[in-house]
Scaffold this motif. Structure first.
Motif, PDB file in Angstrom:
ATOM      1  N   ASP A  88       0.658  -0.946  -0.157  1.00 35.20           N
ATOM      2  CA  ASP A  88       0.138   0.090   0.059  1.00 35.20           C
ATOM      3  C   ASP A  88       0.668   1.548  -0.032  1.00 35.20           C
ATOM      4  N   ALA A  91       2.392   1.522  -3.752  1.00 36.84           N
ATOM      5  CA  ALA A  91       1.337   2.152  -4.489  1.00 36.84           C
ATOM      6  C   ALA A  91       0.391   3.749  -3.872  1.00 36.84           C
ATOM      7  N   SER A 152      -4.404   3.575   1.044  1.00 36.36           N
ATOM      8  CA  SER A 152      -4.734   3.212  -0.067  1.00 36.36           C
ATOM      9  C   SER A 152      -6.578   3.756  -0.423  1.00 36.36           C
ATOM     10  N   THR A 156      -7.186   6.709  -2.926  1.00 34.47           N
ATOM     11  CA  THR A 156      -8.730   6.891  -3.720  1.00 34.47           C
ATOM     12  C   THR A 156      -8.721   8.482  -4.002  1.00 34.47           C
ATOM     13  N   TYR A 172      -3.981  -0.480  -8.583  1.00 32.47           N
ATOM     14  CA  TYR A 172      -4.777  -1.647  -7.089  1.00 32.47           C
ATOM     15  C   TYR A 172      -5.279  -2.640  -7.343  1.00 32.47           C
ATOM     16  N   LYS A 246      -1.213  -4.117  -7.166  1.00 35.22           N
ATOM     17  CA  LYS A 246      -0.803  -4.685  -5.945  1.00 35.22           C
ATOM     18  C   LYS A 246      -1.489  -6.024  -5.889  1.00 35.22           C
TER      19      LYS A 246
END
Length: 324
Positions: A88, A91, A152, A156, A172, A246
């Motif tokens: 995470d 990302a 995450s 977003t 993701y 991910k």
């Protein structure tokens, strides 16, 4: 160790020759030995199927080894890149890069992904060390899940605000189908360094996994080994996320399977994890492609279908104990 390479070759062969479009074996061979840019079938093989087949092998190996190292140096049977915030963090930083510094070169994206992996791991283990008994297996997994979910969700929100949600969704939800050879070749050296470090540290990780007192008594420089091992984890995970996005549970499931096969010596665990991890993710990729053919199911669904029951089994059977 003998059977796995044979199965890897077989699965890779199947992955290349079968797809949404039927392509003859002769055409596939010609695309390899006598590539014709004007032939669309040659383009499919060289630009999509071969890079994809190689990518899942590499990422499976990288994530499996990263999970094995984390479980060894923390003595935590629930440790893995997907549960400890490493995926995470990577990302999240990639999201920031796409929004604020678009147009980065491939190697810059890989470096940022690696930096994000380090950030995610630092946050989880940092918070774990501040909380009483926070480094126990279950509590550390909870902290990792909370921080991973926070990163995450924040990514977003940023992506939605700056209207780049579709671009970020690929990182993701995995983007194996978009892997290109240039990015793959750029990623390989980073992953190779991570694997070499893991192999170099294998004996020391075995000693560390026996406990702090035993390792210190045997003259082990535990802090140096932990830092070097975590650097390998960060390289392997960051490279994987930069390459395909991910993918969860590979680093959790495979090390346990490997330990069951070869025992607790990391000089055996790490090379075996490379093979079994590569084979596992290749098989998951095949299943994801044909589960709802001709539509493709995200590979994360397949790994989660296996990983979540395994995760629950570990919690129920092992409780809050560390592994020896």
């Amino acid at each position: 160790m003998i059977v796995a390479p044979i199965l890897i070759v077989a699965v890779t062969f199947i992955s290349i020759i079968y797809g949404t479009k039927d392509i003859s074996l002769h055409t596939i061979w010609q695309s390899i030995v006598n590539f014709d840019k004007s032939d669309p079938d040659h383009q499919i093989i060289r630009s999509n199927r071969i890079p994809r087949a190689i990518a899942v092998l590499c990422v499976g190996a990288f994530l499996a080894v990263a999970g094995a190292i984390m479980q060894g140096i923390t003595r935590n049977y629930l440790a893995s890149p997907s549960l400890m915030g490493v995926n995470d963090g990577s990302a999240f930083v990639i999201t920031l890069a796409v929004v604020f510094i678009p147009g980065l070169a491939n190697y810059q994206m890989i470096l940022l992904s690696i930096a994000g992996s380090a950030m995610g791991a630092a946050l989880v283990f940092g918070f774990g060390s501040l909380i009483r008994n926070g480094l126990s297996p279950v509590r550390l997994a909870i902290i990792g899940t909370v921080i991973g979910t926070f990163l995450s969700s924040l990514a977003t929100a940023i992506a939605m605000y700056f209207q780049v949600s579709q671009t970020i969704a690929a990182w993701y939800n995995t983007k194996i189908h978009t892997v290109n050879m240039d990015m793959l070749l750029m990623s390989m050296p980073f992953g190779a360094v991570g694997l070499v470090l893991a192999l170099i540290c294998a004996r020391a990780i075995t000693i560390t996994s026996l406990g702090e007192d035993i390792a210190t008594g045997l003259g082990q420089k535990t802090k140096a080994i932990r830092y070097l091992s975590m650097f390998a984890v960060v390289l392997l995970t960051g490279t994987s996320v930069a390459l395909v996005g991910k993918i969860a549970f590979v680093g959790l499931v495979i090390p346990h399977i490997v330990r069951f096969i070869v025992g607790i010596d990391y000089r055996n665990i790490i090379p075996c994890s490379i093979l079994i991890g590569a084979l596992f993710l290749s098989l998951c990729d095949l299943v994801s492609r044909y589960l709802n053919f001709p539509f493709e199911t995200p590979i994360g669904v397949v790994t989660a279908f296996i990983g979540i029951p395994f995760f629950l089994y570990l919690i129920r059977s092992r409780g809050g104990q560390r592994h020896a």
